[in-house]
Design a protein around this motif. Structure first.
Motif, PDB file in Angstrom:
ATOM      1  N   ALA A  25       0.851  -1.178   0.000  1.00 33.84           N
ATOM      2  CA  ALA A  25       0.000   0.000   0.000  1.00 33.84           C
ATOM      3  C   ALA A  25       0.890   1.233   0.000  1.00 33.84           C
ATOM      4  O   ALA A  25       1.914   1.267   0.670  1.00 33.84           O
ATOM      5  N   TYR A  26       0.498   2.225  -0.764  1.00 35.82           N
ATOM      6  CA  TYR A  26       1.237   3.476  -0.835  1.00 35.82           C
ATOM      7  C   TYR A  26       0.370   4.608  -0.296  1.00 35.82           C
ATOM      8  O   TYR A  26      -0.853   4.589  -0.446  1.00 35.82           O
ATOM      9  N   THR A  27       1.014   5.572   0.337  1.00 32.46           N
ATOM     10  CA  THR A  27       0.335   6.787   0.775  1.00 32.46           C
ATOM     11  C   THR A  27       1.064   7.976   0.168  1.00 32.46           C
ATOM     12  O   THR A  27       2.197   7.854  -0.293  1.00 32.46           O
ATOM     13  N   LEU A  28       0.411   9.125   0.196  1.00 35.40           N
ATOM     14  CA  LEU A  28       0.999  10.335  -0.360  1.00 35.40           C
ATOM     15  C   LEU A  28       1.105  11.383   0.733  1.00 35.40           C
ATOM     16  O   LEU A  28       0.160  11.603   1.487  1.00 35.40           O
ATOM     17  N   VAL A  29       2.275  12.014   0.816  1.00 38.19           N
ATOM     18  CA  VAL A  29       2.497  13.143   1.708  1.00 38.19           C
ATOM     19  C   VAL A  29       3.036  14.267   0.835  1.00 38.19           C
ATOM     20  O   VAL A  29       3.971  14.059   0.057  1.00 38.19           O
ATOM     21  N   VAL A  30       2.450  15.427   0.941  1.00 39.50           N
ATOM     22  CA  VAL A  30       2.921  16.588   0.189  1.00 39.50           C
ATOM     23  C   VAL A  30       3.364  17.656   1.167  1.00 39.50           C
ATOM     24  O   VAL A  30       3.030  17.620   2.344  1.00 39.50           O
ATOM     25  N   SER A  31       4.142  18.617   0.676  1.00 37.94           N
ATOM     26  CA  SER A  31       4.559  19.717   1.544  1.00 37.94           C
ATOM     27  C   SER A  31       4.316  21.038   0.833  1.00 37.94           C
ATOM     28  O   SER A  31       4.309  21.103  -0.394  1.00 37.94           O
ATOM     29  N   ASP A  32       4.115  22.084   1.649  1.00 44.71           N
ATOM     30  CA  ASP A  32       3.891  23.397   1.059  1.00 44.71           C
ATOM     31  C   ASP A  32       5.234  24.095   0.841  1.00 44.71           C
ATOM     32  O   ASP A  32       6.291  23.493   0.995  1.00 44.71           O
ATOM     33  N   PHE A  33       5.215  25.362   0.501  1.00 45.01           N
ATOM     34  CA  PHE A  33       6.420  26.082   0.126  1.00 45.01           C
ATOM     35  C   PHE A  33       7.469  26.127   1.227  1.00 45.01           C
ATOM     36  O   PHE A  33       8.652  26.237   0.958  1.00 45.01           O
ATOM     37  N   ASP A  34       7.072  26.022   2.497  1.00 44.27           N
ATOM     38  CA  ASP A  34       8.073  26.067   3.575  1.00 44.27           C
ATOM     39  C   ASP A  34       8.429  24.683   4.110  1.00 44.27           C
ATOM     40  O   ASP A  34       9.110  24.555   5.120  1.00 44.27           O
ATOM     41  N   GLY A  35       7.992  23.627   3.398  1.00 42.50           N
ATOM     42  CA  GLY A  35       8.380  22.272   3.760  1.00 42.50           C
ATOM     43  C   GLY A  35       7.519  21.600   4.802  1.00 42.50           C
ATOM     44  O   GLY A  35       7.833  20.512   5.259  1.00 42.50           O
ATOM     45  N   CYS A  36       6.414  22.215   5.200  1.00 36.94           N
ATOM     46  CA  CYS A  36       5.524  21.628   6.201  1.00 36.94           C
ATOM     47  C   CYS A  36       4.740  20.483   5.550  1.00 36.94           C
ATOM     48  O   CYS A  36       3.988  20.702   4.612  1.00 36.94           O
ATOM     49  N   SER A  85       2.038  17.385   4.850  1.00 36.23           N
ATOM     50  CA  SER A  85       0.627  17.094   5.111  1.00 36.23           C
ATOM     51  C   SER A  85       0.529  15.785   5.887  1.00 36.23           C
ATOM     52  O   SER A  85       1.514  15.066   6.049  1.00 36.23           O
ATOM     53  N   VAL A  86      -0.670  15.477   6.340  1.00 38.32           N
ATOM     54  CA  VAL A  86      -0.907  14.154   6.918  1.00 38.32           C
ATOM     55  C   VAL A  86      -0.934  13.161   5.763  1.00 38.32           C
ATOM     56  O   VAL A  86      -1.288  13.521   4.635  1.00 38.32           O
ATOM     57  N   PRO A  87      -0.559  11.917   5.984  1.00 40.68           N
ATOM     58  CA  PRO A  87      -0.577  10.929   4.891  1.00 40.68           C
ATOM     59  C   PRO A  87      -1.996  10.697   4.371  1.00 40.68           C
ATOM     60  O   PRO A  87      -2.960  10.732   5.125  1.00 40.68           O
ATOM     61  N   SER A  88      -2.098  10.451   3.067  1.00 39.10           N
ATOM     62  CA  SER A  88      -3.385  10.117   2.473  1.00 39.10           C
ATOM     63  C   SER A  88      -3.790   8.710   2.908  1.00 39.10           C
ATOM     64  O   SER A  88      -3.014   7.979   3.511  1.00 39.10           O
ATOM     65  N   LYS A  89      -5.017   8.340   2.553  1.00 42.41           N
ATOM     66  CA  LYS A  89      -5.454   6.965   2.806  1.00 42.41           C
ATOM     67  C   LYS A  89      -4.606   6.030   1.950  1.00 42.41           C
ATOM     68  O   LYS A  89      -4.242   6.375   0.821  1.00 42.41           O
ATOM     69  N   PRO A  90      -4.268   4.840   2.457  1.00 43.91           N
ATOM     70  CA  PRO A  90      -3.450   3.908   1.672  1.00 43.91           C
ATOM     71  C   PRO A  90      -4.143   3.468   0.390  1.00 43.91           C
ATOM     72  O   PRO A  90      -5.363   3.305   0.357  1.00 43.91           O
ATOM     73  N   VAL A  91      -3.358   3.298  -0.665  1.00 44.25           N
ATOM     74  CA  VAL A  91      -3.847   2.818  -1.949  1.00 44.25           C
ATOM     75  C   VAL A  91      -3.053   1.562  -2.293  1.00 44.25           C
ATOM     76  O   VAL A  91      -1.822   1.565  -2.234  1.00 44.25           O
ATOM     77  N   GLN A  92      -3.753   0.493  -2.646  1.00 44.15           N
ATOM     78  CA  GLN A  92      -3.095  -0.734  -3.069  1.00 44.15           C
ATOM     79  C   GLN A  92      -2.663  -0.590  -4.528  1.00 44.15           C
ATOM     80  O   GLN A  92      -3.424  -0.107  -5.353  1.00 44.15           O
ATOM     81  N   VAL A  93      -1.447  -0.982  -4.818  1.00 48.95           N
ATOM     82  CA  VAL A  93      -0.926  -0.912  -6.176  1.00 48.95           C
ATOM     83  C   VAL A  93      -0.750  -2.330  -6.687  1.00 48.95           C
ATOM     84  O   VAL A  93      -0.209  -3.185  -5.987  1.00 48.95           O
ATOM     85  N   PHE A  94      -1.206  -2.573  -7.904  1.00 49.83           N
ATOM     86  CA  PHE A  94      -1.114  -3.896  -8.508  1.00 49.83           C
ATOM     87  C   PHE A  94      -0.276  -3.814  -9.768  1.00 49.83           C
ATOM     88  O   PHE A  94      -0.391  -2.866 -10.534  1.00 49.83           O
ATOM     89  N   PHE A  95       0.571  -4.806  -9.991  1.00 55.60           N
ATOM     90  CA  PHE A  95       1.415  -4.878 -11.171  1.00 55.60           C
ATOM     91  C   PHE A  95       0.996  -6.088 -11.996  1.00 55.60           C
ATOM     92  O   PHE A  95       0.810  -7.176 -11.455  1.00 55.60           O
TER      93      PHE A  95
END
Length: 95
Positions: free
Chosen positions: A1-12, A14-24
């Motif tokens: 499962a992967y989550t996404l964390v982003v940051s704003d211009f000063d590097g703060c 975000s909270v992690p997104s909900k997990p997403v299952q990745v299939f290959f």
């Protein structure tokens, strides 16, 4: 499962997104036993040797990530340094 964390211009961050299952190739991810006994040595002044005990036989390889200390508690951003082949148990990474 992967989550996404982003940051704003000063590097703060975000909270992690909900997990997403990745299939290959339309296959669910394979569960593997995590490696153990992670160690490092400094064979010379320009590289680090990472090693671990490979506890599984069904991984496709390991992603090796690192960040460097700038000063105090300030680090560079994480960067992926390598993707190993299956069943590898060490990596020599230039510093």
């Amino acid at each position: 499962a992967y989550t996404l964390v982003v940051s704003d211009f000063d590097g703060c961050p975000s909270v992690p997104s909900k997990p997403v299952q990745v299939f290959f190739s339309d296959q669910a991810p394979v569960n593997i036993t995590a490696p153990s006994n992670f160690t490092f040595t400094l064979p010379n002044s320009s590289s680090v040797r990472l090693s671990w005990t490979d506890a599984s036989t069904n991984e496709g390889g390991f992603e090796i990530w690192r960040r460097k200390l700038i000063s105090g508690s300030t680090y560079t951003k994480w960067e992926m340094r390598a993707l190993t082949n299956p069943n590898v148990n060490f990596l020599i990474d230039p510093t």
